[in-house]
Design a protein around this motif. Structure first.
Motif, PDB file in Angstrom:
ATOM      1  N   GLU A 309       0.730  -1.313   0.093  1.00 20.40           N
ATOM      2  CA  GLU A 309      -0.043  -0.044   0.125  1.00 20.40           C
ATOM      3  C   GLU A 309       0.725   1.127   0.096  1.00 20.40           C
ATOM      4  O   GLU A 309       0.613   2.204  -0.781  1.00 20.40           O
ATOM      5  CB  GLU A 309      -1.058   0.130   1.007  1.00 20.40           C
ATOM      6  CG  GLU A 309      -1.834  -1.282   1.093  1.00 20.40           C
ATOM      7  CD  GLU A 309      -2.848  -1.287   2.508  1.00 20.40           C
ATOM      8  OE1 GLU A 309      -2.504  -0.654   3.296  1.00 20.40           O
ATOM      9  OE2 GLU A 309      -3.828  -2.169   2.361  1.00 20.40           O
ATOM     10  N   SER A 310       1.915   0.928   0.680  1.00 23.80           N
ATOM     11  CA  SER A 310       2.920   2.115   0.752  1.00 23.80           C
ATOM     12  C   SER A 310       4.370   1.699   1.319  1.00 23.80           C
ATOM     13  O   SER A 310       4.407   0.676   1.908  1.00 23.80           O
ATOM     14  CB  SER A 310       2.266   3.502   1.686  1.00 23.80           C
ATOM     15  OG  SER A 310       2.405   3.213   3.098  1.00 23.80           O
ATOM     16  N   TYR A 311       5.258   2.407   1.056  1.00 21.93           N
ATOM     17  CA  TYR A 311       6.574   2.135   1.586  1.00 21.93           C
ATOM     18  C   TYR A 311       6.653   2.145   2.968  1.00 21.93           C
ATOM     19  O   TYR A 311       7.160   0.968   3.675  1.00 21.93           O
ATOM     20  CB  TYR A 311       7.529   3.311   1.190  1.00 21.93           C
ATOM     21  CG  TYR A 311       8.141   2.936  -0.284  1.00 21.93           C
ATOM     22  CD1 TYR A 311       8.527   1.871  -0.980  1.00 21.93           C
ATOM     23  CD2 TYR A 311       8.234   4.039  -1.238  1.00 21.93           C
ATOM     24  CE1 TYR A 311       8.552   1.582  -2.171  1.00 21.93           C
ATOM     25  CE2 TYR A 311       8.405   3.928  -2.546  1.00 21.93           C
ATOM     26  CZ  TYR A 311       8.863   2.729  -3.272  1.00 21.93           C
ATOM     27  OH  TYR A 311       9.235   2.623  -4.308  1.00 21.93           O
ATOM     28  N   GLU A 312       6.097   2.931   3.741  1.00 26.46           N
ATOM     29  CA  GLU A 312       6.031   2.937   5.312  1.00 26.46           C
ATOM     30  C   GLU A 312       5.225   1.842   5.862  1.00 26.46           C
ATOM     31  O   GLU A 312       5.799   1.145   6.809  1.00 26.46           O
ATOM     32  CB  GLU A 312       5.371   4.391   5.675  1.00 26.46           C
ATOM     33  CG  GLU A 312       5.981   5.611   5.496  1.00 26.46           C
ATOM     34  CD  GLU A 312       5.981   6.064   3.911  1.00 26.46           C
ATOM     35  OE1 GLU A 312       5.010   5.581   3.127  1.00 26.46           O
ATOM     36  OE2 GLU A 312       6.819   7.026   3.479  1.00 26.46           O
ATOM     37  N   GLN A 313       4.147   1.516   5.206  1.00 20.70           N
ATOM     38  CA  GLN A 313       3.389   0.401   5.571  1.00 20.70           C
ATOM     39  C   GLN A 313       4.176  -1.019   5.374  1.00 20.70           C
ATOM     40  O   GLN A 313       4.024  -1.972   6.351  1.00 20.70           O
ATOM     41  CB  GLN A 313       1.953   0.391   4.925  1.00 20.70           C
ATOM     42  CG  GLN A 313       1.141  -0.990   5.004  1.00 20.70           C
ATOM     43  CD  GLN A 313       1.488  -1.771   3.754  1.00 20.70           C
ATOM     44  OE1 GLN A 313       1.706  -1.230   2.575  1.00 20.70           O
ATOM     45  NE2 GLN A 313       1.215  -3.145   3.717  1.00 20.70           N
ATOM     46  N   VAL A 314       4.550  -1.102   4.209  1.00 23.39           N
ATOM     47  CA  VAL A 314       5.627  -2.406   3.966  1.00 23.39           C
ATOM     48  C   VAL A 314       6.523  -2.471   4.962  1.00 23.39           C
ATOM     49  O   VAL A 314       7.085  -3.710   5.431  1.00 23.39           O
ATOM     50  CB  VAL A 314       5.861  -2.207   2.573  1.00 23.39           C
ATOM     51  CG1 VAL A 314       6.874  -3.511   2.220  1.00 23.39           C
ATOM     52  CG2 VAL A 314       4.801  -2.464   1.508  1.00 23.39           C
ATOM     53  N   ASP A 315       7.416  -1.369   5.331  1.00 22.49           N
ATOM     54  CA  ASP A 315       8.677  -1.405   6.260  1.00 22.49           C
ATOM     55  C   ASP A 315       8.308  -1.906   7.462  1.00 22.49           C
ATOM     56  O   ASP A 315       8.856  -2.658   8.220  1.00 22.49           O
ATOM     57  CB  ASP A 315       9.305   0.098   6.296  1.00 22.49           C
ATOM     58  CG  ASP A 315      10.122   0.462   5.014  1.00 22.49           C
ATOM     59  OD1 ASP A 315      10.421  -0.618   4.044  1.00 22.49           O
ATOM     60  OD2 ASP A 315      10.238   1.551   4.787  1.00 22.49           O
ATOM     61  N   ARG A 316       6.987  -1.348   7.908  1.00 27.43           N
ATOM     62  CA  ARG A 316       6.517  -1.926   9.263  1.00 27.43           C
ATOM     63  C   ARG A 316       6.356  -3.221   9.518  1.00 27.43           C
ATOM     64  O   ARG A 316       6.529  -4.156  10.274  1.00 27.43           O
ATOM     65  CB  ARG A 316       5.238  -0.800   9.607  1.00 27.43           C
ATOM     66  CG  ARG A 316       5.252   0.455   9.999  1.00 27.43           C
ATOM     67  CD  ARG A 316       4.233   1.001  10.633  1.00 27.43           C
ATOM     68  NE  ARG A 316       2.998   0.879   9.791  1.00 27.43           N
ATOM     69  CZ  ARG A 316       2.689   1.993   9.102  1.00 27.43           C
ATOM     70  NH1 ARG A 316       3.216   3.114   8.748  1.00 27.43           N
ATOM     71  NH2 ARG A 316       1.474   1.563   8.188  1.00 27.43           N
TER      72      ARG A 316
END
Length: 329
Positions: A309-316
Motif C-alpha cells: 500500500e505504501s513504503y511506510e506500511q511495507v517497512d512496518r
C-alpha cells in the motif's frame, strides 16, 4: 505398530512337561539302579539299560516334539527359535524404525506441508524477499499512459475496461500471443474502440515508470543478508519498451517473469516454480504484491505475504517479520 514389551518366561505347560520328563528319567534310572543293587537284574545289563534310556528317551521325545512343531507350525522347544528371540529382535527393530519414522515425520511436518519437492514450509526466520514489479518496484501507471496518448477521461475508462481491466490483459503477461493477437482480444471486448486500442497498445513505452527507491532497497536488503527475487506477471512487450527495468533486474538474485514461463499469478505453479528453481523454503520467504489475489495465493502456498500500500506500511510489516535494512538513497 509392533507390540512393545516381551514375555521371556517359559509357559507353565512347558515347565510341567519338563518336570514330568525329568521325573520319568529319574524313575527309570531309579528302578534300574534298585534292581541292580538287589541283584534282580544282571548288573551290567541294568546299567546299560539305564544309560541307553537316559539318552534314548530325550531323543525320542525331542523327535516327537519336532514332528509336532513341523506339522502344526507352533513354536516348541524343538523349534529353530524356541523362545522367539529372532522375532523379538525383529520387533524391536520395527519399533526403532517406527520411532525413527515418527521423528522424521515430526521434523518434516515442521518444514513441509506443500506437495512437491520444494513444498517445504518453515516458521523460521525470513531469509528471502520476493517482489512483484508493477505497483511495487515500478509504477504501473496505465491511466497516465493512456492519457499521454491523447485521450480524455471517458475514453481512457472505455479503453481500460476493454483491456487492462479485463481478463484478456493476462494474455500479454502469459506470453503466448503476440501483440496484435492480444489487441484483437481487447477489440472483442469493445469493437467500437478498435482504432483506439490498436493505437494505445501497439507500443507500451511509458506503461511502467522507474521508482528511485527500488535499487537502493534491493541493495540494502542484500547487504543485510537477505536474498532478493522478483516474481511478476510481466510481458515481453513491456520489458522491451521499458529498458530501465534491466537496471534493477541485474541487482536481484533471480526471479520469474511470467511471459518466459507462460504461467501467471495467482497460479500456484508459479510459486512452486520459483521455489524449485532457487531452492527456496516458502515459509522463509516474504512475498510483496499490490494485488490481494496474488498475496492470498502466496499465503496459501505457505509464504508470508504483504499487500503493498505504501513504503511506510511495507517497512512496518517487514520489520515485524525481522526484515530490516538501512536504505541509502
Amino acid at each position: 505398530m509392533a507390540k512393545r514389551g516381551n514375555n521371556d518366561k517359559t509357559p507353565l505347560i512347558r515347565r510341567i512337561l519338563a518336570i514330568i520328563g525329568v521325573l520319568v528319567l529319574l524313575g527309570v534310572n531309579g528302578i534300574f539302579f534298585t534292581k541292580a543293587v538287589r541283584g534282580t537284574f544282571d548288573t551290567p545289563g541294568a546299567f546299560m539299560t539305564a544309560a541307553v534310556s537316559t539318552v534314548a528317551i530325550p531323543i525320542v521325545v525331542w523327535l516327537f516334539v519336532w514332528a509336532f512343531s513341523a506339522v502344526t507350525g507352533k513354536r516348541t522347544v524343538a523349534s529353530p527359535d524356541p523362545y522367539g528371540r529372532n522375532e523379538k529382535d525383529e520387533s524391536e527393530d520395527e519399533i526403532k524404525a517406527e520411532d525413527l519414522n515418527i521423528e522424521e515425520s515430526t521434523d518434516k511436518s515442521e518444514t513441509s506441508s506443500v506437495p512437491g519437492k520444494h513444498d517445504r514450509i518453515s516458521n523460521g526466520k525470513v531469509d528471502t524477499v520476493i517482489f512483484d514489479i508493477g505497483g511495487v518496484l515500478a509504477d504501473f501507471c496505465w491511466e497516465q499512459f493512456i492519457k499521454d496518448k491523447g485521450y480524455v477521461e471517458d475514453t481512457v475508462n472505455k479503453i481500460a475496461e476493454a483491456s487492462i481491466k479485463s481478463p484478456a490483459w493476462d494474455e500479454f503477461d502469459r506470453g503466448v500471443l503476440d501483440t496484435m493477437e492480444v489487441i484483437q482480444g481487447f477489440v472483442k471486448n469493445n469493437p467500437s474502440m478498435e482504432a483506439e486500442l490498436y493505437d494505445v497498445f501497439s507500443d507500451l513505452s511509458g506503461l511502467l515508470r522507474k521508482r528511485e527507491r527500488t535499487i537502493p532497497w534491493i541493495r540494502a536488503l542484500k547487504k543485510a543478508g537477505f536474498k532478493v527475487f522478483v516474481l511478476s506477471n510481466y510481458s515481453k512487450q513491456a520489458e522491451d519498451a521499458n529498458p530501465f527495468m534491466k537496471e534493477f533486474l541485474d541487482e536481484v538474485d533471480g526471479g520469474i517473469l511470467s511471459y518466459k514461463e507462460q504461467i501467471i499469478k495467482p497460479d500456484r505453479k508459479i510459486f512452486e516454480l520459483i521455489c524449485e528453481r532457487y531452492d527456496l523454503i516458502p515459509g522463509k520467504c516474504v512475498f510483496i504484491d499490490d494485488l490481494q489475489r496474488n498475496v492470498d495465493a502466496a499465503s496459501d502456498f505457505g509464504m508470508k505475504s504483504i499487500l503493498f500500500e505504501s513504503y511506510e506500511q511495507v517497512d512496518r510489516e517487514l520489520s515485524k517479520l525481522g526484515v530490516t535494512c538501512k536504505i541509502e538513497m
